[in-house]
Every structure is written in structure tokens, then in C-alpha cells.
Design a protein around this motif. Structure first.
Motif, PDB file in Angstrom:
ATOM      1  N   VAL A   1       0.863  -1.174   0.000  1.00 39.62           N
ATOM      2  CA  VAL A   1       0.000   0.000   0.000  1.00 39.62           C
ATOM      3  C   VAL A   1       0.900   1.224   0.000  1.00 39.62           C
ATOM      4  O   VAL A   1       1.693   1.421   0.936  1.00 39.62           O
ATOM      5  CB  VAL A   1      -0.931   0.018   1.227  1.00 39.62           C
ATOM      6  N   LEU A   2       0.801   2.063  -1.031  1.00 35.64           N
ATOM      7  CA  LEU A   2       1.652   3.246  -1.160  1.00 35.64           C
ATOM      8  C   LEU A   2       0.893   4.483  -0.686  1.00 35.64           C
ATOM      9  O   LEU A   2      -0.226   4.743  -1.132  1.00 35.64           O
ATOM     10  CB  LEU A   2       2.075   3.449  -2.618  1.00 35.64           C
ATOM     11  N   THR A   3       1.489   5.245   0.208  1.00 33.74           N
ATOM     12  CA  THR A   3       0.836   6.440   0.718  1.00 33.74           C
ATOM     13  C   THR A   3       1.872   7.465   1.150  1.00 33.74           C
ATOM     14  O   THR A   3       3.044   7.133   1.353  1.00 33.74           O
ATOM     15  CB  THR A   3      -0.091   6.109   1.903  1.00 33.74           C
ATOM     16  N   GLN A   4       1.443   8.723   1.296  1.00 36.98           N
ATOM     17  CA  GLN A   4       2.383   9.753   1.750  1.00 36.98           C
ATOM     18  C   GLN A   4       1.741  10.808   2.641  1.00 36.98           C
ATOM     19  O   GLN A   4       2.428  11.703   3.117  1.00 36.98           O
ATOM     20  CB  GLN A   4       3.060  10.425   0.557  1.00 36.98           C
ATOM     21  N   PHE A   5       0.444  10.725   2.899  1.00 40.70           N
ATOM     22  CA  PHE A   5      -0.217  11.738   3.716  1.00 40.70           C
ATOM     23  C   PHE A   5      -0.878  11.104   4.940  1.00 40.70           C
ATOM     24  O   PHE A   5      -1.638  10.142   4.809  1.00 40.70           O
ATOM     25  CB  PHE A   5      -1.292  12.484   2.903  1.00 40.70           C
ATOM     26  N   ASN A   6      -0.599  11.638   6.134  1.00 37.86           N
ATOM     27  CA  ASN A   6      -1.284  11.234   7.368  1.00 37.86           C
ATOM     28  C   ASN A   6      -1.442   9.716   7.482  1.00 37.86           C
ATOM     29  O   ASN A   6      -2.532   9.205   7.690  1.00 37.86           O
ATOM     30  CB  ASN A   6      -2.677  11.878   7.422  1.00 37.86           C
ATOM     31  N   SER A   7      -0.346   8.993   7.354  1.00 32.05           N
ATOM     32  CA  SER A   7      -0.448   7.544   7.227  1.00 32.05           C
ATOM     33  C   SER A   7      -0.437   6.795   8.562  1.00 32.05           C
ATOM     34  O   SER A   7      -0.498   5.564   8.561  1.00 32.05           O
ATOM     35  CB  SER A   7       0.687   7.015   6.346  1.00 32.05           C
TER      36      SER A   7
ATOM     37  N   ASP B   1       4.569   7.778 -10.878  1.00 26.86           N
ATOM     38  CA  ASP B   1       5.783   8.165 -10.171  1.00 26.86           C
ATOM     39  C   ASP B   1       5.912   7.416  -8.847  1.00 26.86           C
ATOM     40  O   ASP B   1       7.013   7.025  -8.443  1.00 26.86           O
ATOM     41  CB  ASP B   1       5.793   9.673  -9.922  1.00 26.86           C
ATOM     42  N   ALA B   2       4.787   7.199  -8.161  1.00 22.01           N
ATOM     43  CA  ALA B   2       4.812   6.458  -6.898  1.00 22.01           C
ATOM     44  C   ALA B   2       5.320   5.036  -7.116  1.00 22.01           C
ATOM     45  O   ALA B   2       6.157   4.533  -6.353  1.00 22.01           O
ATOM     46  CB  ALA B   2       3.409   6.437  -6.279  1.00 22.01           C
ATOM     47  N   VAL B   3       4.834   4.388  -8.168  1.00 22.00           N
ATOM     48  CA  VAL B   3       5.289   3.030  -8.468  1.00 22.00           C
ATOM     49  C   VAL B   3       6.747   3.045  -8.911  1.00 22.00           C
ATOM     50  O   VAL B   3       7.544   2.188  -8.506  1.00 22.00           O
ATOM     51  CB  VAL B   3       4.389   2.388  -9.547  1.00 22.00           C
ATOM     52  N   ARG B   4       7.123   4.039  -9.720  1.00 26.02           N
ATOM     53  CA  ARG B   4       8.512   4.115 -10.201  1.00 26.02           C
ATOM     54  C   ARG B   4       9.496   4.231  -9.034  1.00 26.02           C
ATOM     55  O   ARG B   4      10.564   3.610  -9.036  1.00 26.02           O
ATOM     56  CB  ARG B   4       8.682   5.309 -11.133  1.00 26.02           C
TER      57      ARG B   4
ATOM     58  N   TYR C   1       9.403   2.976  -6.218  1.00 22.38           N
ATOM     59  CA  TYR C   1       9.595   1.712  -5.512  1.00 22.38           C
ATOM     60  C   TYR C   1       9.802   0.533  -6.460  1.00 22.38           C
ATOM     61  O   TYR C   1       9.718  -0.622  -6.037  1.00 22.38           O
ATOM     62  CB  TYR C   1       8.408   1.437  -4.582  1.00 22.38           C
ATOM     63  N   LEU C   2      10.113   0.819  -7.719  1.00 22.48           N
ATOM     64  CA  LEU C   2      10.350  -0.278  -8.672  1.00 22.48           C
ATOM     65  C   LEU C   2      11.489  -1.184  -8.227  1.00 22.48           C
ATOM     66  O   LEU C   2      11.472  -2.395  -8.475  1.00 22.48           O
ATOM     67  CB  LEU C   2      10.652   0.281 -10.060  1.00 22.48           C
ATOM     68  N   TRP C   3      12.504  -0.596  -7.579  1.00 18.12           N
ATOM     69  CA  TRP C   3      13.645  -1.394  -7.122  1.00 18.12           C
ATOM     70  C   TRP C   3      13.196  -2.509  -6.173  1.00 18.12           C
ATOM     71  O   TRP C   3      13.795  -3.587  -6.144  1.00 18.12           O
ATOM     72  CB  TRP C   3      14.668  -0.497  -6.425  1.00 18.12           C
ATOM     73  N   LEU C   4      12.139  -2.226  -5.402  1.00 21.41           N
ATOM     74  CA  LEU C   4      11.603  -3.228  -4.482  1.00 21.41           C
ATOM     75  C   LEU C   4      10.677  -4.200  -5.198  1.00 21.41           C
ATOM     76  O   LEU C   4      10.756  -5.424  -5.012  1.00 21.41           O
ATOM     77  CB  LEU C   4      10.854  -2.532  -3.342  1.00 21.41           C
ATOM     78  N   PHE C   5       9.798  -3.664  -6.049  1.00 26.23           N
ATOM     79  CA  PHE C   5       8.820  -4.505  -6.736  1.00 26.23           C
ATOM     80  C   PHE C   5       9.490  -5.526  -7.654  1.00 26.23           C
ATOM     81  O   PHE C   5       9.039  -6.669  -7.769  1.00 26.23           O
ATOM     82  CB  PHE C   5       7.839  -3.655  -7.537  1.00 26.23           C
ATOM     83  N   GLU C   6      10.552  -5.121  -8.334  1.00 28.23           N
ATOM     84  CA  GLU C   6      11.176  -6.040  -9.300  1.00 28.23           C
ATOM     85  C   GLU C   6      11.914  -7.182  -8.613  1.00 28.23           C
ATOM     86  O   GLU C   6      12.253  -8.183  -9.252  1.00 28.23           O
ATOM     87  CB  GLU C   6      12.108  -5.281 -10.237  1.00 28.23           C
ATOM     88  N   GLU C   7      12.164  -7.066  -7.321  1.00 30.87           N
ATOM     89  CA  GLU C   7      12.787  -8.171  -6.602  1.00 30.87           C
ATOM     90  C   GLU C   7      11.855  -9.365  -6.452  1.00 30.87           C
ATOM     91  O   GLU C   7      12.303 -10.486  -6.236  1.00 30.87           O
ATOM     92  CB  GLU C   7      13.232  -7.694  -5.209  1.00 30.87           C
ATOM     93  N   HIS C   8      10.544  -9.120  -6.565  1.00 33.76           N
ATOM     94  CA  HIS C   8       9.570 -10.202  -6.422  1.00 33.76           C
ATOM     95  C   HIS C   8       9.501 -11.014  -7.709  1.00 33.76           C
ATOM     96  O   HIS C   8       9.395 -10.469  -8.812  1.00 33.76           O
ATOM     97  CB  HIS C   8       8.195  -9.630  -6.073  1.00 33.76           C
TER      98      HIS C   8
END
Length: 504
Positions: free
Chosen positions: A125-131, A175-178, A180-187
Motif C-alpha cells: 500500500v503506497l501512501t504519503q499523507f497522514n499515514s 511516479d509512486a510506483v517508479r 519503488y520499482l527497485w523493491l517490486f522487481e525483486e519479487h
């Protein structure tokens, strides 16, 4: 009343099946099995023959047989959205996906439950406000029951962060997915399932993913059929006779709107409904093949910020196969106060609600709070949904949703309203101290009258208060007084205090 079944659904736990043993193909023989991705192994050269586009429709009759299984081959990515300014003040102290929903739940429970019911058990779950409240809810609801022996399931929050490579916060969905691509591509997965955190719907993503694989698509976009009246408010798509998207138009009108009409029988609608619903709109839900996602975000469109307006139209232009997948069911984008209000009260509709939390085959999961049953003492409750742990005393409630731990005093009248309830109970000693000092306890005071309003959590509504929008105001900002009015709906802010005798 809805209390007993609601509590059952609210405390359900998602059964995650064990990881299947490797087959002849396994993950190594999959289309994008390796971490770096690779095209599917084919018995013959060239593109395989396509399945009928009619098999793409999300109907209960169709069967799914994913190989490899979704739990091992699909990564779910839920986008928490921006600051949620259109949902303010509900987003004043929480992220948009953490906004309470339907008496017992939160918005984030919808896509997470859809994932778990679809056997997609690896979820970010990607978020950046009041999380803070979102993190707390996810850890309590899903932190201990997803993973297990031979099962790598998880639900994790990824907050926006700055780094030497990315000094900015998330600039948009892509941009949010980009970042964290370094993490996603490890899967070691085949597809990325991109979801929104503020939609209300029930969907079997396995059918969505199967359609993506059967059509050998690079990207598959979930599409909602709609009539001309609604179509002007959405981004529309045009398809060819194989269901491949060939054109996009953002909120078209006039002749441009007419040019976006499509034959929706191609995607599985019957002839009569196809005439009523000749347009398809993007739902903001996508399946990306892993290698296509990596290539698009890093090489083809390294500066693009948004999937819907930049990456996906660009993908069609450079020749990637972008397919439409028809979803013919209830779906609501809960992006505004009015949409949020209508979606919540829609669950009280009879004989059939707009969205039902009582589907045993695909339940909506949430945090187990171990609250007592709701207590109703000589009250008149009609056409309403009552959450767990409420105390409702000698009052009238009609066509309303009453959230967990709500305390409603004698003589109160609640009409066409959403009460979100409270995060905690006040003790009898707390109430005694408040009474002696002239304070107001959490909940709805004696003889209060509330109509067409949203009362956020932990609000203190005094005695003889009237929240009825007496002047018929459509828009007003009264934050210092503890409330806003948007689209004629009064929203009382979380933790607000409305003094006794106040008339709004």
C-alpha cells in the motif's frame, strides 16, 4: 438488524491457501517468471490465437484457472492517493484509504479484501499523507494472519521517501510506483496488479488476470460500461473488435463524446444492455506485465507521473498491447464528500443495497476489535445499519449508518446521516467528571436532531443540538466551529465539540 452479521463479517479472517508445489512449468516456465521478466514460452512461433473477448467479462459463470497461481505470480500494489482535499475534513487527520466506511470498516479494507478473496496475498500500500492511522489499521487487521508456512503473503505500507535518486515526494500514480520499482522487481512475479485505495466495489481479480494472460496483453485496463449522461465525467476508451484499446479521451463532450461510442457486446454485454451503455470508462485499475511495467517507467516514459493520462495512452501509441476488461457491477469512486455520503447510505437501500457486506463467498475483512454486541434500548430504528459496540437509548434512527462504539442519548433523532462512532469508550468516571465540569461526553447528546450529516469519530454533540442545515447552505467552511458544509452535507470534524443548544 444488521448487527450480528456485520460483526461476523468484520472479524472474518482471510484463508490463504498454501503455496502450490512446483509443476512442470512452475514459475520458471511462466511468461514473466524471472525477476527481470521475459516473454512467455510458446509451443509455436508468433502470437497465439486469442480467446473470445466475451470471456473477458467479469461474470459469475466464468471459471478461472491461473497457472501459476495468483498467490505466487501476482504482486498487488494499492495506491493510497494524494492529500484527499476533496474528502476534507475526513482526511484532516488520516490518509484517504483510512477513512471509515460502512459502520465497521475502512476504505482500504475493500481492495485488500478483494485481493485476499482473489488469492493475491502479496500486497503493498503506497501512501504519503497522514499515514499513521492507516499503518495502525493494516498492522492490526492483516499483520499476523497473511503469512504462514510455505506462504509469503503480506500487507505492507510503503510511505513516500526522499533519496538521492528521487528527491521529491510522489508526483502521481506512475511516479509512486517508479520510486519503488527497485523493491517490486525483486519479487519473482509475472504481473503487477495496480489498484486504488478509495473505490467501493467487489471484484474477482483472478478473472481480470486470466483475461490479461489469455489475450497476451502487456497492460489490461478495467473498464466500466456507462450511458451518455455519466460518460462525460470519465476518461473514455475506444476498442477494436478484439477488445484492444486504440484511443483515449478525457471527459469528452459533444461530437468528441459521440466518436467514443463502442460496441460493448465485444466485451460481453448482451445486445440490450450494450445499447443502453455504449461507452466504457477506465476504472483506474490495471494489470501490467512485469517486464512491460519496468520498460515503460524506466525507458519509454521516465518522466511520466500518471498512469491514466500519460503511461497507458503512451503505451498504445508505441504499439504495446493494451486490452480492456469489462467489469459490469457496482463501482463507486469515493473521491468527494457527496460520493462518500451516498456510498455509505447506499448500503441501507432496500430490498437490495448498492453494495452488500453480506456476501459469504467474498467477505470484506477488517480489524478484529472484540467489541460487545450493540445494545438498543426502547429505540425506533428503521432502514439503518448499526456497527459493533453501540449503545442506542430511547431515540429514533432512520435511513442512517451508525458506526462502532456510537453512544446515542434519549430523545435524539438521527435521519439520513452517517455516524462514524468512536475510537474508544469513555468510562463512567470520565463521564462523571465531564458532567461536573460542564463538559460533553463523546456521542450524541439528549434531544439532538441530526439530518443529512456526517459525524466523524469522537465528536461530542451536546444536548438539544440541531444539525439540519437550517439555511440550506451548499458550501461553507466553519473549521473553527468544528464543521464544514459540502454539497449541502454537514460534516462534523473528528474530535470536534458542538456545544449544547447549537443550531447548524
Amino acid at each position: 438488524m444488521a448487527t450480528a452479521m456485520g460483526a461476523t463479517a468484520a472479524t472474518s479472517r482471510a484463508p490463504i491457501p498454501p503455496r502450490p508445489e512446483p509443476t512442470a512449468f512452475g514459475l520458471q516456465g511462466s511468461r514473466r517468471g524471472a525477476a527481470g521478466g521475459g516473454r512467455r514460452l510458446r509451443a509455436v512461433a508468433g502470437r497465439p490465437s486469442l480467446f473470445s473477448p466475451r470471456a473477458v467479462s467479469d461474470s459469475r459463470n466464468s471459471q478461472t484457472c491461473l497457472d501459476p497461481d495468483a498467490s505466487t505470480s501476482v504482486l498487488g500494489i494499492i495506491l493510497g492517493g494524494g492529500a484527499g482535499t476533496r474528502l476534507y475534513p475526513l482526511t484532516k487527520k488520516r490518509a484517504k484509504p483510512a477513512v471509515p466506511l460502512g459502520a465497521n470498516y475502512r476504505l482500504i479494507d475493500i481492495p485488500v479484501s478483494n485481493c485476499l478473496n482473489s488469492n493475491v496475498s502479496k500486497i503493498y500500500v503506497l501512501t504519503q499523507f497522514n499515514s499513521a492511522s492507516l499503518n495502525r489499521h493494516l498492522s492490526r487487521a492483516y499483520g499476523n494472519n497473511i503469512s504462514g508456512y510455505k506462504n509469503e503473503g503480506f500487507v505492507e505500507v510503503l510511505a513516500a521517501q526522499q533519496s538521492p535518486e528521487n528527491p521529491n515526494w510522489f508526483q502521481g500514480t506512475a511516479d509512486a510506483v517508479r520510486q519503488y520499482l527497485w523493491l517490486f522487481e525483486e519479487h519473482n512475479v509475472m504481473e503487477f496488479l495496480i489498484l486504488a485505495g478509495d473505490h467501493l466495489y467487489r471484484m474477482d481479480y483472478q478473472k481480470f488476470i486470466q483475461a490479461h494472460r489469455e489475450t497476451d496483453a502487456d497492460i489490461t485496463v478495467a473498464a466500466l460500461p456507462m450511458d451518455e449522461q455519466r460518460a462525460t465525467a470519465f476518461g473514455l476508451m475506444k476498442i477494436d473488435d478484439e477488445g484492444r484499446i486504440v484511443e483515449f479521451a478525457e471527459k469528452p463532450k459533444g461530437e468528441m463524446l459521440k466518436s467514443m461510442m463502442v460496441d460493448t457486446t465485444i466485451l460481453g454485454l448482451d445486445t440490450e444492455r450494450a445499447k443502453e451503455l455504449p461507452y466504457i470508462a477506465s476504472m483506474g485499475i490495471y494489470v501490467f506485465s512485469k517486464d512491460a511495467m519496468l520498460r515503460l517507467l524506466r525507458e519509454n516514459f521516465p518522466l511520466a507521473n500518471d498512469f491514466g493520462s500519460e503511461v497507458i495512452p503512451g503505451a498504445t501509441e508505441i504499439g504495446l498491447r493494451v486490452q480492456a476488461y469489462l467489469y459490469d457491477g457496482y463501482w463507486e469512486d469515493i473521491g468527494t464528500i457527496e460520493a462518500f455520503y451516498n456510498a455509505n447510505l447506499g448500503i441501507t437501500k432496500k430490498p437490495v443495497p448498492d453494495f452488500s457486506f453480506y456476501d459469504r463467498s467474498a467477505p470484506i475483512y477488517t480489524q478484529s476489535r472484540y467489541l460487545p454486541p450493540s445494545k438498543v434500548l426502547d429505540a425506533d430504528v428503521t432502514d439503518s445499519v448499526i456497527g459493533e459496540g453501540c449503545v442506542i437509548n430511547h431515540c429514533k434512527i432512520n435511513h442512517s449508518v451508525v458506526g462502532l462504539r456510537s453512544c446515542i442519548s434519549e430523545g435524539a433523532v438521527i435521519e439520513d446521516s452517517l455516524l462514524m462512532g468512536a475510537d474508544y469508550y469513555e468510562t463512567e468516571n470520565d463521564k462523571k467528571v465531564l458532567s461536573e465540569t460542564g463538559g460533553i461526553p463523546i456521542g450524541i447528546g439528549k434531544n439532538a436532531h441530526i439530518r443529512k450529516a456526517i459525524i466523524d469519530k469522537n465528536a461530542r454533540i451536546g444536548e438539544n443540538v440541531k444539525i439540519i442545515n437550517v439555511d440550506g447552505i451548499q458550501e461553507a467552511s466553519r473549521e473553527s466551529d468544528g464543521y464544514f458544509i459540502k454539497s449541502g452535507i454537514v460534516t462534523v470534524i473528528k474530535d470536534a465539540l458542538i456545544p449544547s443548544g447549537t443550531v447548524i
